[in-house]
Design a protein around this motif. Structure first.
Motif, short mmCIF file in Angstrom:
data_model
loop_
_atom_site.label_atom_id
_atom_site.label_comp_id
_atom_site.label_asym_id
_atom_site.label_seq_id
_atom_site.Cartn_x
_atom_site.Cartn_y
_atom_site.Cartn_z
N ALA A 1 18.27 3.31 31.75
CA ALA A 1 17.30 4.09 32.52
C ALA A 1 17.17 3.55 33.94
O ALA A 1 17.06 4.32 34.91
N CYS B 1 20.15 4.79 35.90
CA CYS B 1 19.99 6.20 36.23
C CYS B 1 18.97 6.40 37.35
O CYS B 1 19.14 7.24 38.24
N ALA C 1 14.22 9.23 33.93
CA ALA C 1 14.55 7.80 33.92
C ALA C 1 13.33 6.96 34.27
O ALA C 1 13.10 5.90 33.66
N ILE D 1 11.08 6.79 31.21
CA ILE D 1 11.61 5.87 30.20
C ILE D 1 11.40 4.42 30.64
O ILE D 1 11.00 3.57 29.85
N CYS D 2 11.66 4.14 31.93
CA CYS D 2 11.44 2.79 32.44
C CYS D 2 9.98 2.38 32.29
O CYS D 2 9.68 1.25 31.89
#
Length: 302
Positions: free
Chosen positions: A97, A100, A110, A113-114
């Motif tokens: 992530a 990305c 991304a 998700i991070c």
């Protein structure tokens, strides 16, 4: 509108202009790339210590975790098997992530998700966190709402810079206000301490060996140096939440802030926080100025 009064319509118009006007997305995209680099850097640091600090058999073991923290704190690790492999999977997802986010592949997803993986890791062992960890976690949260796939993205490599690409103003403004708020609070709380008022604060810090990279040379171990750095810190941090909003002063204040954090990095072992703050100051550089910088780099490489 008269000199003293404003209508609701004018107030609403000013609000919409401030938050929802379209502007170049380049500053946001640079900020996105810098945040992705911070995520990758910190993930790399975790890869060298995760077995000690995050694994079930580490210093803060799973039994202590479920007793002290798990009931009140969200972490994906709460829903995964209590094993070292679960931590490795989480760090692997964060690495992907972060990459990305850096190169602009579905950056909003991304960033989300991070943010989730960072919260999960941080809540697994809150005793080893730093201010830098909290800082770039908020950066990721802001980027969830910012359209940053329009520039500096490998998905459109031939057109990395697109001056016509626009984004609403409010995500960048939120990041700028967030950064200014950090400096405002820093100055406010510093002024509550007598050492900042009498000019000895940096002397106290620079003589604590656990924080220092090296012993202060005798030529600098003087009252004038500590007073200069103490009061200079207050002046610089005050400028970073006041003068930075004045366009004629903005670039000079940003440059001063970068030098300030580099100086802290040279003297103190809190380097990651300094890098995160420098990345945050990048939000105050205008798209036109970034465009000029990238143009100079392209001509130099040509």
């Amino acid at each position: 509108m008269t000199l003293l009064f404003i209508t609701f319509g004018e107030l609403a118009g000013g609000w919409n202009q401030l938050l929802f006007s379209e502007q170049s997305s380049l500053t946001l995209c640079v900020f996105r790339a810098l945040t992705g680099m911070l995520v990758l850097t910190e993930t790399r640091n975790w890869l060298s210590v995760y077995k000690l600090l995050l694994s079930p058999d580490g210093w803060f073991g799973y039994d202590e975790y479920i007793t002290l923290q798990q009931p009140a704190r969200f972490s994906l690790l709460n829903y995964m098997p209590p094993s070292t492999r679960s931590v490795e999977v989480l760090l692997g997802v964060q690495t992907i992530a972060g990459f990305c986010l850096t190169v602009g592949i579905q950056p909003q997803l991304a960033a989300l998700i991070c943010f989730i993986t960072l919260v999960s890791i941080h809540n697994r062992n809150m005793y080893v966190l730093s201010s830098g960890d909290a800082l770039y976690r908020f950066f990721c949260l802001f980027l969830v709402f910012a359209p940053t796939q329009t520039q500096l993205s490998v998905m459109d490599y031939p057109n990395l810079l697109q001056p016509e690409a626009k984004a609403p103003a409010w995500p960048l403004l939120m990041i700028q206000l967030f950064m200014a708020n950090i400096y405002l609070k820093n100055v406010f709380f510093k002024l509550q301490g007598s050492s900042w008022l009498n000019g000895t604060a940096t002397q106290l810090v620079l003589r604590v060996r656990i924080w220092n990279r090296f012993v202060i040379p005798p030529v600098l171990d003087r009252s004038w140096f500590y007073k200069t750095t103490t009061y200079g810190t207050l002046v610089i941090e005050t400028a970073l939440f006041t003068l930075i909003w004045i366009d004629e002063c903005r670039l000079a204040v940003v440059a001063l802030g970068v030098l300030f954090h580099l100086g802290l990095w040279v003297f103190l072992r809190i380097g990651f926080f300094q890098m995160a703050m420098i990345a945050g100051l990048g939000a105050f550089v205008s798209p036109h100025e970034y465009g000029y910088l990238f143009g100079q780099i392209q001509r130099w490489l040509a």
